[in-house]
Every structure is written in structure tokens, then in C-alpha cells.
Design an enzyme around this catalytic site. Structure first.
Site, PDB file in Angstrom:
ATOM      1  N   TRP A 196       0.839  -1.207   0.000  1.00  0.00           N
ATOM      2  CA  TRP A 196       0.000   0.000   0.000  1.00  0.00           C
ATOM      3  C   TRP A 196       0.872   1.254   0.000  1.00  0.00           C
ATOM      4  CZ3 TRP A 196      -3.994   1.093   4.504  1.00  0.00           C
ATOM      5  CH2 TRP A 196      -4.957   2.005   4.055  1.00  0.00           C
ATOM      6  N   HIS A 213      13.059  -3.852   3.949  1.00  0.00           N
ATOM      7  CA  HIS A 213      12.540  -4.393   5.203  1.00  0.00           C
ATOM      8  C   HIS A 213      13.664  -4.467   6.247  1.00  0.00           C
ATOM      9  CE1 HIS A 213       8.655  -5.444   3.705  1.00  0.00           C
ATOM     10  NE2 HIS A 213       9.007  -6.504   3.022  1.00  0.00           N
TER      11      HIS A 213
HETATM   12  P1  A3P Z   1      -3.809  -8.646   5.637  1.00  0.00           P
HETATM   13  O1  A3P Z   1      -3.040  -9.908   5.521  1.00  0.00           O
HETATM   14  O2  A3P Z   1      -4.174  -8.345   7.069  1.00  0.00           O
HETATM   15  O3  A3P Z   1      -4.984  -8.558   4.747  1.00  0.00           O
HETATM   16  P2  A3P Z   1       2.690  -6.060   3.100  1.00  0.00           P
HETATM   17  O4  A3P Z   1       2.383  -5.331   1.847  1.00  0.00           O
HETATM   18  O5  A3P Z   1       3.649  -5.319   4.002  1.00  0.00           O
HETATM   19  O6  A3P Z   1       3.098  -7.452   2.845  1.00  0.00           O
HETATM   20  O7  A3P Z   1       1.360  -6.108   3.960  1.00  0.00           O
HETATM   21  C1  A3P Z   1       0.300  -6.913   3.523  1.00  0.00           C
HETATM   22  C2  A3P Z   1      -0.945  -6.491   4.265  1.00  0.00           C
HETATM   23  O8  A3P Z   1      -1.392  -5.237   3.739  1.00  0.00           O
HETATM   24  C3  A3P Z   1      -2.056  -7.479   4.022  1.00  0.00           C
HETATM   25  O9  A3P Z   1      -2.849  -7.440   5.214  1.00  0.00           O
HETATM   26  C4  A3P Z   1      -2.778  -6.856   2.838  1.00  0.00           C
HETATM   27  O10 A3P Z   1      -4.095  -7.309   2.661  1.00  0.00           O
HETATM   28  C5  A3P Z   1      -2.704  -5.396   3.214  1.00  0.00           C
HETATM   29  N1  A3P Z   1      -2.862  -4.502   2.045  1.00  0.00           N
HETATM   30  C6  A3P Z   1      -2.276  -4.624   0.835  1.00  0.00           C
HETATM   31  N2  A3P Z   1      -2.653  -3.618   0.030  1.00  0.00           N
HETATM   32  C7  A3P Z   1      -3.491  -2.831   0.746  1.00  0.00           C
HETATM   33  C8  A3P Z   1      -4.228  -1.639   0.458  1.00  0.00           C
HETATM   34  N3  A3P Z   1      -4.181  -1.061  -0.735  1.00  0.00           N
HETATM   35  N4  A3P Z   1      -4.988  -1.118   1.436  1.00  0.00           N
HETATM   36  C9  A3P Z   1      -5.056  -1.703   2.659  1.00  0.00           C
HETATM   37  N5  A3P Z   1      -4.396  -2.839   2.982  1.00  0.00           N
HETATM   38  C10 A3P Z   1      -3.613  -3.394   2.047  1.00  0.00           C
END
Ligand code: A3P
Length: 327
Positions: A78, A135
Site C-alpha cells: 500500500w 525491510h
Molecule cells: P492482511 O493480511 O491483514 O490482509 P505487506 O504489503 O507489508 O506485505 O502487507 C500486507 C498487508 O497489507 C495485508 O494485510 C494486505 O491485505 C494489506 N494490504 C495490501 N494492500 C493494501 C491496500 N491497498 N490497502 C489496505 N491494505 C492493504
């Protein structure tokens, strides 16, 4: 595409070889989808340790770099989407936007992750200002990140939700036996999870943001969820490209929030199941869709017991005591 991209992709051989004997002697634990190795107090995917060992010496931060630093599963995908869309808005329209065809992880390279455009030689060739991501904890980045003047946006997430997201994700990308919630919980609480201990990771960047507030912006997933427009505006200012009056009048900030929303990104072909699978270091399989699970705050209650929740809350209280950082 890539995720925990540090947990990631096609390993091209790094030009300089770290001491493989040293890597072999480091403590290693099994349990998650790949073994983890403890290097300099940080648990890293074992197959990535030698790549990450090079970063501190070989990555050359520039004064105008912007580094998106995140603890995995905190909303990296995100943040990348938002920061990329904000900073590239003079070059890309919504009609021909790179995010329409590429997973967000691809448009912002990871520092030190070969194959995502993140290998160090490739980073050297990128024009300034570079938008990069990592990360890695601050201690595994070159000390010049703190002195050269580059800006860092750090993103973390409420630990119970981050844990649940991690557990689902690891079981999705792994090729072996899945890890049970209970085993994953124990390891996570011992600090043994990719890029863990999570408390050290958060505290390093938290303290840095207190020491250098002009250059380090500290964000939480929950605050983006609760007021994405405010975060987008603040992010634009922090990145040095505040919205102009005309842009505000035209509703551009709102458009960016909508464009990068969970539902909007998840429904793009590039991010759907089958939208791309990549082999990460020959160890894990990443499907673009695995980066978009639920995107909710508080989903931990659907998976963790009350006892687990209380145990994690106590741990968090203890680890962050006196720091000013609370969840
Ligand atoms: P969940 O597993 O709780 O749904 P990262 O990108 O750091 O790997 O984090 C992944 C988490 O961010 C996941 O959470 C994912 O669904 C959520 N995520 C990804 N894109 C998103 C967006 N545009 N808005 C809100 N949450 C998002």
C-alpha cells in the site's frame, strides 16, 4: 512480483561474495516457510543473508533518496503504491499508470534484493531522486542513511494484526508443511520471524524519527486506514511534492486514495490470482494476489485466542515501555 521481497526473487549472483563460512556458522531456525538465520540480531531468510550482508557496505545512499522502510506485513504494498503515485504524478496519468499493469512491489525496488531491480548495481544506475524500499532494520543499512540527509518513511502495524497477516502469508508462499498458528505465535513472540524481532525493528526507526523528525516519517497501518486522505497529503509534503491548490481543487488527493485502495488494486489483473507467480530465491512462491488478503484492522480476533491476544499485548507493553511508542 515480489513481497517481503526481501523474502524474494530470482537470485542473481552478487558481484562481491560475503564470507559464506561466517553465514554457515550463524544460528538458524526452522519453522516458517524457509529457515531463518540470525545475523546481527535480525532474523533473515537464510537464503538471503549473504545478499543482505553486502548492503551495509555496498549500498550508497544519496541525499535525495526516499527510502520506504517497513516491517513486513505492515502494508508495504500500500505504501509503495501511495508513495509512487504521489511522487510520479507529473509523469503518469491514471489512464496509463504503471500500477495498472505492475504489482506495486515491482514499481519501487527493494534495496539488496536481486531480481526485483533491487540489486545494488542496478540501484546505482537509477536516476535521482530514487524511491527505494527495504525491510532491513536501520542497523543493517549503511550508517550514512542517517547522516547523508535522505528521507525515510517507516511503516509498522499493530503487532497482533501483523502476526496474523504474516502467518497467512507464510503458509501461502511456502512449499512445505504449513506452520500452525500456535508454533508461529511462539516464534513471533520470541522475536524469530522474518526481519524480527519486530520490537527492535520498530524501535530503531521510532527513535530515529524522534531524533530526525524532518527526515524520518513514522507511520502506522491503522492511521492510513482511518484517514487515508490526511496521510496522502502529509506524505506528499514529506516527499517534497505537496499538492498545489489546483490539484486540491481537482480532487487529486482523493483520486490517489481511491486508486491505491485495497479494492481498487486487488481487482487489477496484475494483482489477481494468476496475475503472476514468481519463484523467490528458489525457496518460496509469490503470487501477486497473496499481497492482498483482507486489508482490515483487528482481524486478529478471527484467528487468535483471547489468551494469545493478552500474551502479545503484555509482550508489546513490556518491549515498548518507556519508548513513547504504543499500540
Ligand atoms: P492482511 O493480511 O491483514 O490482509 P505487506 O504489503 O507489508 O506485505 O502487507 C500486507 C498487508 O497489507 C495485508 O494485510 C494486505 O491485505 C494489506 N494490504 C495490501 N494492500 C493494501 C491496500 N491497498 N490497502 C489496505 N491494505 C492493504
Amino acid at each position: 512480483m515480489a513481497q517481503d521481497r526481501s523474502e524474494s526473487l530470482n537470485p542473481l549472483e552478487a558481484s562481491r561474495q560475503p564470507d559464506e563460512d561466517l553465514v554457515a556458522r550463524l544460528p538458524t531456525r526452522e519453522g516458517w516457510s524457509t529457515p531463518l538465520t540470525l545475523y546481527d540480531n535480525c532474523w533473515l531468510r537464510s537464503h538471503m543473508v549473504s545478499k543482505f550482508m553486502l548492503v551495509r557496505d555496498d549500498f550508497k545512499p544519496r541525499r535525495d533518496d526516499i527510502i520506504l522502510a517497513t516491517h513486513p506485513k505492515s502494508g508495504t504494498t500500500w505504501l509503495k503504491s501511495l508513495a509512487f503515485t504521489i511522487s510520479s504524478r507529473s509523469r503518469c496519468t491514471f489512464a496509463d499508470h504503471p500500477l495498472l499493469t505492475s504489482n506495486p512491489q515491482r514499481v519501487v525496488p527493494f534495496i539488496g534484493v536481486p531480481g526485483t531491480g533491487g540489486d545494488l548495481d542496478h540501484l546505482d544506475t537509477l536516476p535521482s531522486p530514487r524511491l527505494l524500499s527495504t525491510h532491513l532494520p536501520l542497523t543493517l543499512l549503511p550508517p550514512t542513511v542517517s547522516t547523508v540527509g535522505c528521507r525515510v518513511v517507516y511503516l509498522c502495524r499493530e503487532p497482533k494484526d501483523a502476526f496474523v497477516s504474516r502467518w497467512h502469508f507464510d503458509n501461502k508462499i511456502g512449499t512445505g508443511a504449513p506452520i500452525s498458528l500456535e508454533d508461529a505465535f511462539d516464534m513471533f513472540c520470541q522475536g524469530c520471524s522474518p526481519f524480527g524481532p519486530f520490537w527492535d525493528h520498530h524501535l530503531q526507526y521510532w527513535n530515529e524519527s524522534l531524533a530526525r523528525p524532518q527526515e524520518v516519517m513514522f507511520l502506522r497501518y491503522e492511521e492510513i486506514v482511518s484517514d487515508p486522505l490526511k496521510v496522502v497529503r502529509n506524505l506528499a509534503c514529506f516527499l517534497g511534492v505537496p499538492f498545489t491548490e489546483e490539484e486540491e481543487k481537482s480532487g487529486l488527493a482523493e483520486q490517489i486514495v481511491r486508486f491505491c485502495s485495497f479494492d481498487s488494486l486487488r481487482n487489477l489483473d496484475a494483482n489477481k490470482a494468476g496475475g503472476g507467480v514468481e519463484r523467490a530465491g528458489g525457496k518460496i512462491f509469490l503470487e501477486a494476489s497473496s499481497l492482498f488478503r483482507k486489508g482490515k484492522v483487528g482481524d486478529w480476533v478471527n484467528h487468535m485466542s483471547k489468551d494469545m491476544g493478552e500474551k502479545m499485548d503484555l509482550l508489546v507493553k513490556d518491549k515498548f515501555k518507556g519508548s513513547g511508542l504504543e499500540f
